[in-house]
Write a protein that holds these residues in place. Structure first.
Motif, PDB file in Angstrom:
ATOM      1  N   ARG A   1       0.674  -1.174  -0.018  1.00 33.90           N
ATOM      2  CA  ARG A   1      -0.173   0.104  -0.121  1.00 33.90           C
ATOM      3  C   ARG A   1       0.886   1.234   0.015  1.00 33.90           C
ATOM      4  NH1 ARG A   1      -5.165   0.857   1.298  1.00 33.90           N
ATOM      5  NH2 ARG A   1      -5.537  -1.077   2.486  1.00 33.90           N
ATOM      6  N   LEU A   2       0.385   2.239  -0.624  1.00 38.07           N
ATOM      7  CA  LEU A   2       1.206   3.767  -0.873  1.00 38.07           C
ATOM      8  C   LEU A   2       1.385   4.134   0.601  1.00 38.07           C
ATOM      9  CD1 LEU A   2       2.370   5.692  -2.831  1.00 38.07           C
ATOM     10  CD2 LEU A   2       0.332   6.873  -2.807  1.00 38.07           C
ATOM     11  N   ALA A   3       2.472   4.605   1.051  1.00 36.62           N
ATOM     12  CA  ALA A   3       2.892   5.130   2.445  1.00 36.62           C
ATOM     13  C   ALA A   3       2.813   6.375   2.312  1.00 36.62           C
ATOM     14  CB  ALA A   3       4.193   4.466   3.008  1.00 36.62           C
ATOM     15  N   ALA A   4       2.385   7.182   3.175  1.00 33.66           N
ATOM     16  CA  ALA A   4       2.468   8.590   3.305  1.00 33.66           C
ATOM     17  C   ALA A   4       3.782   9.158   3.362  1.00 33.66           C
ATOM     18  CB  ALA A   4       1.698   9.179   4.558  1.00 33.66           C
ATOM     19  N   ALA A   5       4.027  10.294   2.788  1.00 33.53           N
ATOM     20  CA  ALA A   5       5.472  10.714   2.581  1.00 33.53           C
ATOM     21  C   ALA A   5       5.945  11.403   4.140  1.00 33.53           C
ATOM     22  CB  ALA A   5       5.444  12.013   1.742  1.00 33.53           C
ATOM     23  N   ASP A   6       7.067  11.188   4.375  1.00 38.23           N
ATOM     24  CA  ASP A   6       7.743  11.683   5.547  1.00 38.23           C
ATOM     25  C   ASP A   6       8.539  12.982   5.159  1.00 38.23           C
ATOM     26  OD1 ASP A   6       9.666  10.534   4.429  1.00 38.23           O
ATOM     27  OD2 ASP A   6       9.971   8.962   5.828  1.00 38.23           O
ATOM     28  N   ALA A   7       8.679  13.695   6.282  1.00 40.28           N
ATOM     29  CA  ALA A   7       9.576  14.982   6.125  1.00 40.28           C
ATOM     30  C   ALA A   7       8.971  15.954   5.029  1.00 40.28           C
ATOM     31  CB  ALA A   7      10.984  14.701   5.995  1.00 40.28           C
ATOM     32  N   GLY A   8       7.609  16.015   4.772  1.00 46.42           N
ATOM     33  CA  GLY A   8       7.021  16.864   4.016  1.00 46.42           C
ATOM     34  C   GLY A   8       7.730  16.697   2.393  1.00 46.42           C
ATOM     35  N   VAL A   9       8.310  15.563   2.038  1.00 47.11           N
ATOM     36  CA  VAL A   9       8.908  15.565   0.744  1.00 47.11           C
ATOM     37  C   VAL A   9       7.948  14.426  -0.027  1.00 47.11           C
ATOM     38  CG1 VAL A   9      10.730  14.805  -0.574  1.00 47.11           C
ATOM     39  CG2 VAL A   9      11.103  16.236   1.502  1.00 47.11           C
ATOM     40  N   PRO A  10       7.289  14.638  -1.127  1.00 47.20           N
ATOM     41  CA  PRO A  10       6.417  13.745  -1.678  1.00 47.20           C
ATOM     42  C   PRO A  10       7.498  12.585  -2.279  1.00 47.20           C
ATOM     43  CG  PRO A  10       7.085  15.610  -3.361  1.00 47.20           C
ATOM     44  CD  PRO A  10       7.527  16.042  -1.866  1.00 47.20           C
ATOM     45  N   ALA A  11       6.853  11.508  -1.908  1.00 49.00           N
ATOM     46  CA  ALA A  11       7.726  10.301  -2.348  1.00 49.00           C
ATOM     47  C   ALA A  11       6.590   9.244  -2.708  1.00 49.00           C
ATOM     48  CB  ALA A  11       8.512   9.842  -1.157  1.00 49.00           C
ATOM     49  N   ILE A  12       7.093   8.188  -3.659  1.00 46.09           N
ATOM     50  CA  ILE A  12       6.326   7.008  -4.020  1.00 46.09           C
ATOM     51  C   ILE A  12       7.009   5.853  -3.189  1.00 46.09           C
ATOM     52  CG2 ILE A  12       5.285   5.691  -6.013  1.00 46.09           C
ATOM     53  CD1 ILE A  12       6.534   8.160  -7.722  1.00 46.09           C
ATOM     54  N   VAL A  13       6.378   5.722  -2.136  1.00 45.05           N
ATOM     55  CA  VAL A  13       6.899   4.314  -1.345  1.00 45.05           C
ATOM     56  C   VAL A  13       5.897   3.539  -0.990  1.00 45.05           C
ATOM     57  CG1 VAL A  13       7.781   3.823   1.164  1.00 45.05           C
ATOM     58  CG2 VAL A  13       8.387   6.009  -0.143  1.00 45.05           C
ATOM     59  N   LEU A  14       6.148   2.148  -1.141  1.00 46.29           N
ATOM     60  CA  LEU A  14       5.083   0.960  -0.959  1.00 46.29           C
ATOM     61  C   LEU A  14       5.338   0.077   0.396  1.00 46.29           C
ATOM     62  CD1 LEU A  14       2.778   0.297  -3.023  1.00 46.29           C
ATOM     63  CD2 LEU A  14       4.169  -1.572  -3.738  1.00 46.29           C
ATOM     64  N   ALA A  15       4.440   0.309   1.312  1.00 46.04           N
ATOM     65  CA  ALA A  15       4.640  -0.484   2.604  1.00 46.04           C
ATOM     66  C   ALA A  15       3.987  -1.938   2.222  1.00 46.04           C
ATOM     67  CB  ALA A  15       4.308   0.173   3.827  1.00 46.04           C
ATOM     68  N   GLY A  16       4.574  -2.928   2.917  1.00 43.11           N
ATOM     69  CA  GLY A  16       3.861  -4.193   2.714  1.00 43.11           C
ATOM     70  C   GLY A  16       2.464  -4.277   3.333  1.00 43.11           C
ATOM     71  N   LEU A  17       1.778  -4.965   2.889  1.00 46.24           N
ATOM     72  CA  LEU A  17       0.254  -5.054   3.513  1.00 46.24           C
ATOM     73  C   LEU A  17       0.309  -5.878   4.492  1.00 46.24           C
ATOM     74  CD1 LEU A  17      -2.004  -5.268   0.471  1.00 46.24           C
ATOM     75  CD2 LEU A  17      -1.813  -3.478   1.958  1.00 46.24           C
ATOM     76  N   LYS A  18      -0.460  -6.166   5.788  1.00 48.55           N
ATOM     77  CA  LYS A  18      -0.580  -6.979   6.581  1.00 48.55           C
ATOM     78  C   LYS A  18      -1.317  -8.209   6.068  1.00 48.55           C
ATOM     79  CE  LYS A  18      -1.001  -3.176  10.080  1.00 48.55           C
ATOM     80  NZ  LYS A  18      -1.958  -2.296  10.836  1.00 48.55           N
ATOM     81  N   GLN A  19      -0.962  -9.223   6.894  1.00 48.22           N
ATOM     82  CA  GLN A  19      -1.605 -10.588   6.306  1.00 48.22           C
ATOM     83  C   GLN A  19      -3.100 -10.320   6.055  1.00 48.22           C
ATOM     84  OE1 GLN A  19       0.661 -13.050   6.362  1.00 48.22           O
ATOM     85  NE2 GLN A  19      -0.897 -14.278   4.866  1.00 48.22           N
ATOM     86  N   ASP A  20      -3.669  -9.779   6.891  1.00 51.07           N
ATOM     87  CA  ASP A  20      -5.265  -9.945   6.590  1.00 51.07           C
ATOM     88  C   ASP A  20      -5.765  -8.857   5.552  1.00 51.07           C
ATOM     89  OD1 ASP A  20      -4.523  -7.824   7.991  1.00 51.07           O
ATOM     90  OD2 ASP A  20      -6.469  -7.462   9.167  1.00 51.07           O
ATOM     91  N   GLU A  21      -4.671  -8.018   5.198  1.00 53.75           N
ATOM     92  CA  GLU A  21      -5.234  -7.091   4.172  1.00 53.75           C
ATOM     93  C   GLU A  21      -4.672  -7.704   2.790  1.00 53.75           C
ATOM     94  OE1 GLU A  21      -4.393  -2.609   5.086  1.00 53.75           O
ATOM     95  OE2 GLU A  21      -2.703  -3.730   5.739  1.00 53.75           O
ATOM     96  N   ALA A  22      -3.620  -8.611   2.770  1.00 51.89           N
ATOM     97  CA  ALA A  22      -3.079  -9.047   1.451  1.00 51.89           C
ATOM     98  C   ALA A  22      -4.133 -10.267   0.918  1.00 51.89           C
ATOM     99  CB  ALA A  22      -1.812  -9.675   1.572  1.00 51.89           C
ATOM    100  N   SER A  23      -4.741 -10.782   1.988  1.00 47.51           N
ATOM    101  CA  SER A  23      -5.520 -11.940   1.440  1.00 47.51           C
ATOM    102  C   SER A  23      -6.973 -11.435   0.653  1.00 47.51           C
ATOM    103  CB  SER A  23      -5.748 -12.822   2.533  1.00 47.51           C
ATOM    104  OG  SER A  23      -6.377 -12.309   3.564  1.00 47.51           O
TER     105      SER A  23
END
Lengths: 388, 126
Positions: free
Chosen positions: B104-126
């Protein structure tokens, strides 16, 4: 018809002798110019290829170098197209002669990619070769983007990591015969196992180095050749093309589509098909990129098989990167495309160093360069004068 | 040897990409939907493959599947297809298990736009 009356390359390496890009450019220009048999007053246009002002810290380097070369008064321009800058500069020179805006053009490529800035800062600058508003926002490196493209290529073809090792070994082995080369190495299988992944499948050894250096050619209208340079190689065709800058927008991120178009345009001008090409200097920023390139240029339908069968080796049907390529000879970005064309011209004419020279030069050669992950492609086909 | 140091501080306007950039800052996936052929691009494409320049911004779920992944000293990155989009997008992977294929797309940190994907939790991925 445009002829290559002069061609020269300086060593590509990391300079530690206190010399600057102005010195290397001067050396390359003078060597090519002296080969051409021309007078300085004969040069109508100077085209400089340099990827970034951030490397040279010199805006308008063409005018600076024109003065250094004793060419103040000639037309000057600087051409930039990322990694393709050098080959695009060659094209600019060819087009000026074809358009009858010039009879003789000096094309000089240069970049101080190794000694003037720390490697991490050069790497940061290279990351700006990609769309800053999309791919750039990930903080992705050049190596990682090329790696993703290579993974798509490997998923579609029979190319494996062994083939990446084979390309690397072949290019660096070719470099051992090139007295101007940066990385003259003979790799063993264990070397690859010990080499860390920078971005899988690319290990450190699969990457080209950062180098300093320059290359130059003198292009002349075939109707105005000095007597002693009547039988020099000709530019048979040029072609360039572009692709989506954003890797994710491409229908097949593993296919170098712009290169295929560029080659088609160059081959059409030359009146040949890819199977006429008997020598290639191609853009091997990474080992897999060379195989992707050979596919896109139409030099192979099955790069893995043709690599295994020796098609691209020194005694094969189409020797590739006899100079060592970027991986072996080195990679001063602006000089790469000019250097590839210079290498092809010298090989066709039989004037390159004896260790590199082929005993029977082919009729046609191709010099291939690109910028980004093959976002901008530039291809030049050269031929022997008797093939004209 | 001539020593020189150059420090530059750029202020890059987002221009036509403002909805996309604002979305990334907030961790929202804003794609571009072509009015002509309905193709949805993420990252957004200004002129659609069909040739149309008319489009609208639409919010995607923000979840994506990995198409190709690379790992090494330069970090972990992937070519991912966001749900609801027809194009792929290069993403940086953050705390993303090597065997995971959805994120899932993660929110940017430090106010800088970024395209970061974080892994889904087990129940979200299924």
């Amino acid at each position: 018809m445009v002829a290559v009356t002069g061609a020269a390359l300086t060593p590509f390496n990391r300079r530690k002798d206190g010399s600057s890009f102005r010195d290397w450019s001067f050396d390359a220009f003078r060597a090519a110019f002296e080969m051409s048999g021309l007078e300085l007053r004969d040069i109508d246009l100077l085209v400089i290829a340099s990827e970034s002002d951030f490397f040279t810290l010199q805006i308008n380097p063409a005018s600076v170098l024109a003065c250094d070369f004793g060419l103040a008064g000639v037309s000057t321009m600087r051409v930039e197209g990322g990694g393709a800058s050098g080959q695009l500069a060659v094209h600019a020179g060819v087009q000026a002669i074809r358009a009858r805006q010039a009879r003789h053009v000096a094309v000089v490529g240069v970049d101080p990619s190794a000694s003037q800035l720390p490697a991490e800062q050069v790497k940061m600058l290279y990351s700006n070769s990609f769309d800053a508003w999309t791919d750039g926002m990930t903080g992705v490196s050049s190596t990682a983007l090329y790696a993703l493209s290579c993974q798509a290529f490997m998923a579609r073809t029979s190319v494996t990591e062994d083939h990446l090792n084979a390309v690397t070994t072949a290019n660096r082995d070719n470099a051992t015969r090139n007295p101007r080369a940066h990385l003259k190495l003979q790799h063993k299988a264990a070397d690859f196992e010990d080499s860390p992944f920078i971005a899988s499948p690319y290990r450190r050894l699969h990457c080209s180095p950062l180098s300093d250096g320059s290359a130059a050619i003198i292009l002349s209208h075939a109707n105005f050749l000095p007597v002693e340079r009547k039988t020099v190689p000709r530019i048979a065709g040029i072609g360039s093309a572009s692709d989506h800058m954003h890797l994710g927008s491409r229908a097949d991120p593993g296919r170098f589509a712009s290169k295929k178009i560029a080659m088609k345009r160059a081959a059409r001008q030359a009146g040949v098909t890819p199977d006429a090409i008997g020598l290639a200097e191609v853009y091997d920023a990474y080992a897999g990129a060379q195989l992707q390139t050979l596919e896109a240029l139409g030099l192979s339908d099955d790069p893995a098989h043709d690599l295994d069968s020796g098609t691209f080796s020194r005694d094969g049907r189409c020797p590739v990167n006899l100079s060592g390529g970027m991986m072996g000879q080195g990679a001063p970005v602006g000089a790469i495309g000019v250097g590839q064309t210079a290498t092809c011209a010298l090989l066709l004419e039989g004037r390159i160093e004896p260790e590199i020279q082929l005993s029977s030069p082919p009729q046609y050669a191709v010099a291939d360069t690109h910028g980004g992950v093959c976002t901008t492609s530039a291809v030049t086909i050269l031929k022997q004068p008797e093939a004209a | 040897m001539i020593e020189k140091s150059l420090t530059l501080e750029y202020r890059l306007p987002a221009g036509w990409l403002k909805p996309w950039v604002d979305g990334l800052l907030a961790g929202r996936a804003i794609g571009r939907s072509c009015t002509g052929c309905k193709n949805v691009s993420f990252a957004p494409v200004r002129v659609c493959e069909c040739g149309s320049t008319n489009g609208s911004w639409i919010e995607l779920p923000g979840t994506a599947s990995i198409v190709h992944r690379t790992d090494g000293l330069d970090g972990s990155f992937a070519l991912a297809k966001f749900d609801g989009a027809q194009t792929n997008c290069v993403v940086r992977l953050n705390n993303f298990p090597t065997d995971a294929t959805r994120g899932r797309l993660a929110a940017a940190d430090a106010g800088v736009p970024a395209i970061v994907l974080a892994g889904l939790k087990q129940d979200e991925a299924s």
